[in-house]
Design a protein around this motif. Structure first.
Motif, PDB file in Angstrom:
ATOM      1  N   VAL A  91     -11.065  28.988 -10.928  1.00  0.00           N
ATOM      2  CA  VAL A  91     -10.556  30.357 -10.811  1.00  0.00           C
ATOM      3  C   VAL A  91      -8.910  29.835 -10.429  1.00  0.00           C
ATOM      4  O   VAL A  91      -8.811  29.168  -9.171  1.00  0.00           O
ATOM      5  N   LEU A  92      -7.951  30.550 -10.830  1.00  0.00           N
ATOM      6  CA  LEU A  92      -6.560  30.354 -10.362  1.00  0.00           C
ATOM      7  C   LEU A  92      -6.158  31.720  -9.711  1.00  0.00           C
ATOM      8  O   LEU A  92      -6.464  32.636 -10.320  1.00  0.00           O
ATOM      9  N   TYR A  93      -5.578  31.618  -8.428  1.00  0.00           N
ATOM     10  CA  TYR A  93      -5.163  33.109  -7.857  1.00  0.00           C
ATOM     11  C   TYR A  93      -3.706  32.868  -7.526  1.00  0.00           C
ATOM     12  O   TYR A  93      -3.203  31.861  -6.955  1.00  0.00           O
ATOM     13  N   TRP A  94      -2.904  33.801  -7.852  1.00  0.00           N
ATOM     14  CA  TRP A  94      -1.622  33.873  -7.438  1.00  0.00           C
ATOM     15  C   TRP A  94      -1.523  34.804  -6.350  1.00  0.00           C
ATOM     16  O   TRP A  94      -2.512  35.563  -6.009  1.00  0.00           O
ATOM     17  N   LEU A  95      -0.334  34.938  -5.660  1.00  0.00           N
ATOM     18  CA  LEU A  95      -0.114  35.889  -4.195  1.00  0.00           C
ATOM     19  C   LEU A  95       0.694  36.865  -4.819  1.00  0.00           C
ATOM     20  O   LEU A  95       1.777  36.753  -5.249  1.00  0.00           O
ATOM     21  N   ALA A  96       0.447  38.197  -4.570  1.00  0.00           N
ATOM     22  CA  ALA A  96       1.141  39.297  -4.885  1.00  0.00           C
ATOM     23  C   ALA A  96       1.193  40.661  -3.844  1.00  0.00           C
ATOM     24  O   ALA A  96       0.116  40.732  -3.254  1.00  0.00           O
ATOM     25  N   GLU A  97       2.481  41.008  -3.640  1.00  0.00           N
ATOM     26  CA  GLU A  97       2.541  42.016  -2.858  1.00  0.00           C
ATOM     27  C   GLU A  97       2.521  43.536  -3.518  1.00  0.00           C
ATOM     28  O   GLU A  97       3.079  43.560  -4.253  1.00  0.00           O
ATOM     29  N   LEU A  98       1.778  44.357  -2.833  1.00  0.00           N
ATOM     30  CA  LEU A  98       1.637  45.922  -3.291  1.00  0.00           C
ATOM     31  C   LEU A  98       3.130  46.186  -2.903  1.00  0.00           C
ATOM     32  O   LEU A  98       3.161  46.228  -1.607  1.00  0.00           O
ATOM     33  N   LYS A  99       3.876  46.809  -3.593  1.00  0.00           N
ATOM     34  CA  LYS A  99       5.251  47.211  -3.195  1.00  0.00           C
ATOM     35  C   LYS A  99       5.047  48.523  -2.408  1.00  0.00           C
ATOM     36  O   LYS A  99       5.785  48.652  -1.408  1.00  0.00           O
ATOM     37  N   ASP A 100       4.142  49.339  -2.815  1.00  0.00           N
ATOM     38  CA  ASP A 100       4.024  50.575  -1.984  1.00  0.00           C
ATOM     39  C   ASP A 100       2.814  50.459  -1.299  1.00  0.00           C
ATOM     40  O   ASP A 100       1.676  50.714  -1.914  1.00  0.00           O
TER      41      ASP A 100
END
Length: 149
Positions: A91-100
């Motif tokens: 499994v590959l995971y990227w990191l992402a911010e929820l804008k709202d």
């Protein structure tokens, strides 16, 4: 050959938290099958699909979050390798911010609940060491990025 899946470690920043590093919450989804484990959104790569496209598609399908709702964090990708029912899985995971940070989520039938949790609660919910290590690595990465500002 290993089964391949991709996903996003989605986080949100809360305003006015003290101390400031305590303002990060991670999204975990509780499966509606098996042991009802908690995990970030992820899923299998479809034929002809690239890994990041899979991660974004699965996040939309499982949590209702669109690519435009998220900001990918450059430079963070975590790879997990483990066995599921005797078969290797990657499994590959990227990191992402929820804008709202107040955006609504819509769960798929694959999940029965979701939770936004600070790091230690997220690690407790995640249960598996490799997932806990991934969450901690994401947190360290975000702290290091903040320190550079």
């Amino acid at each position: 050959m290993a089964v391949r899946a991709c996903g996003l470690v989605v986080f949100r920043l809360l305003a006015n938290c003290v101390p400031p590093l305590d303002n990060i919450e991670y999204l975990l989804l509780q499966t509606s099958y098996g042991e009802h484990h908690w995990t970030p959104p992820k899923g299998h790569v479809d034929p002809g699909e690239d890994d990041l496209t899979t991660a974004l598609r699965e996040t939309q399908e499982e949590a209702g979050l669109l690519a435009e709702d998220l900001r990918l964090v450059d430079g963070f990708v975590q790879q997990l390798r483990y066995e599921v029912r005797g078969r290797p899985k990657e499994v590959l995971y990227w990191l992402a911010e929820l804008k709202d940070p107040d955006a609504a989520l819509t769960l798929s039938d694959e999940h029965q609940d979701y939770r936004w949790a600070r790091l230690e609660e997220a690690c407790t919910l995640a249960k598996y060491k490799d997932m806990q290590d991934t969450l901690r690595a994401a947190h360290r990465y975000l702290e290091a990025q903040r320190d550079k500002r």
